[in-house]
Write a protein that holds these residues in place. Structure first.
Motif, PDB file in Angstrom:
ATOM      1  N   LEU A  25       0.827  -1.209   0.000  1.00 36.88           N
ATOM      2  CA  LEU A  25       0.000   0.000   0.000  1.00 36.88           C
ATOM      3  C   LEU A  25       0.863   1.262   0.000  1.00 36.88           C
ATOM      4  CD1 LEU A  25      -2.784  -1.006   2.551  1.00 36.88           C
ATOM      5  CD2 LEU A  25      -3.086  -0.583   0.107  1.00 36.88           C
ATOM      6  N   ILE A  26       1.905   1.255   0.797  1.00 31.29           N
ATOM      7  CA  ILE A  26       2.801   2.419   0.874  1.00 31.29           C
ATOM      8  C   ILE A  26       3.517   2.613  -0.467  1.00 31.29           C
ATOM      9  CG2 ILE A  26       4.933   3.269   1.932  1.00 31.29           C
ATOM     10  CD1 ILE A  26       3.873   1.961   4.576  1.00 31.29           C
ATOM     11  N   GLU A  27       3.981   1.521  -1.057  1.00 33.05           N
ATOM     12  CA  GLU A  27       4.659   1.609  -2.343  1.00 33.05           C
ATOM     13  C   GLU A  27       3.715   2.167  -3.412  1.00 33.05           C
ATOM     14  OE1 GLU A  27       6.882  -1.272  -5.613  1.00 33.05           O
ATOM     15  OE2 GLU A  27       6.526  -2.011  -3.582  1.00 33.05           O
ATOM     16  N   ALA A  28       2.474   1.687  -3.424  1.00 33.40           N
ATOM     17  CA  ALA A  28       1.487   2.174  -4.392  1.00 33.40           C
ATOM     18  C   ALA A  28       1.196   3.660  -4.178  1.00 33.40           C
ATOM     19  CB  ALA A  28       0.206   1.352  -4.303  1.00 33.40           C
ATOM     20  N   ALA A  29       1.035   4.059  -2.925  1.00 34.86           N
ATOM     21  CA  ALA A  29       0.762   5.477  -2.619  1.00 34.86           C
ATOM     22  C   ALA A  29       1.936   6.357  -3.021  1.00 34.86           C
ATOM     23  CB  ALA A  29       0.456   5.638  -1.137  1.00 34.86           C
ATOM     24  N   ASP A  30       3.136   5.898  -2.761  1.00 35.07           N
ATOM     25  CA  ASP A  30       4.327   6.698  -3.091  1.00 35.07           C
ATOM     26  C   ASP A  30       4.536   6.795  -4.602  1.00 35.07           C
ATOM     27  OD1 ASP A  30       4.743   7.142  -0.424  1.00 35.07           O
ATOM     28  OD2 ASP A  30       6.453   5.778  -0.254  1.00 35.07           O
ATOM     29  N   SER A  31       4.134   5.770  -5.352  1.00 36.46           N
ATOM     30  CA  SER A  31       4.328   5.803  -6.808  1.00 36.46           C
ATOM     31  C   SER A  31       3.313   6.723  -7.500  1.00 36.46           C
ATOM     32  CB  SER A  31       4.243   4.398  -7.389  1.00 36.46           C
ATOM     33  OG  SER A  31       2.908   3.902  -7.303  1.00 36.46           O
ATOM     34  N   CYS A  32       2.260   7.106  -6.787  1.00 36.06           N
ATOM     35  CA  CYS A  32       1.249   8.005  -7.346  1.00 36.06           C
ATOM     36  C   CYS A  32       1.641   9.473  -7.192  1.00 36.06           C
ATOM     37  CB  CYS A  32      -0.108   7.776  -6.671  1.00 36.06           C
ATOM     38  SG  CYS A  32      -0.824   6.194  -7.081  1.00 36.06           S
ATOM     39  N   ARG A  33       2.682   9.738  -6.483  1.00 39.31           N
ATOM     40  CA  ARG A  33       3.092  11.137  -6.222  1.00 39.31           C
ATOM     41  C   ARG A  33       3.795  11.746  -7.381  1.00 39.31           C
ATOM     42  NH1 ARG A  33       5.102  11.099   0.022  1.00 39.31           N
ATOM     43  NH2 ARG A  33       3.121  10.537   0.873  1.00 39.31           N
TER      44      ARG A  33
END
Length: 136
Positions: free
Chosen positions: A128-136
């Motif tokens: 989840l953190i990786e997905a959220a960070d890749s959306c930035r």
């Protein structure tokens, strides 16, 4: 996500590692961001799926109490599992380390978090953190 709580309590020491009656647990330490996500995942799955959790603000980490013996086979990247053998880690309302505080304090049962369930929650939290960070 399938979860189950093993209701494994911390064990009582069989030697002088701790005072009689002091439970012995291992401690899984993770970065606070991943740990907070994992706590949310565990609490959404089942209210009793997570045991006591310690927050160390100075180190920005969370520590999950898990059954004694977990450290021997713990291999989750980005986390560490430490054998405490009762050395200073006691399940009472006072945090065991200065500068820390209980995010989820020990309850009446003083159950440890099931390491299998914790492993899955930490993996999901990392994704989840990786997905959220890749959306930035």
């Amino acid at each position: 996500m399938e979860t189950s709580q093993s209701n494994v309590p911390c064990t009582l020491p069989s030697s002088s590692a701790g005072a009689v009656g002091d439970p012995v647990c291992d401690l899984v330490t993770v970065p606070a961001r991943q740990g907070l996500e994992a706590v949310d995942i565990l609490r959404r799955a089942a209210a009793d799926a997570v045991g006591p959790v310690l927050h160390d603000g100075g180190c920005d980490t969370l520590g999950f109490l898990v059954p004694a013996g977990t450290a021997a086979g713990w291999d989750v990247p980005g986390s560490t599992c430490t054998e405490t053998d009762g050395r200073g880690l006691r399940l009472n309302p006072e945090p065991p380390v200065e500068g820390s505080d209980w995010l989820l304090p020990p309850g009446d049962a003083d159950l440890a978090t099931d390491p299998v369930v914790l492993r899955r929650a930490l993996g999901e939290a990392a994704r989840l953190i990786e997905a959220a960070d890749s959306c930035r």
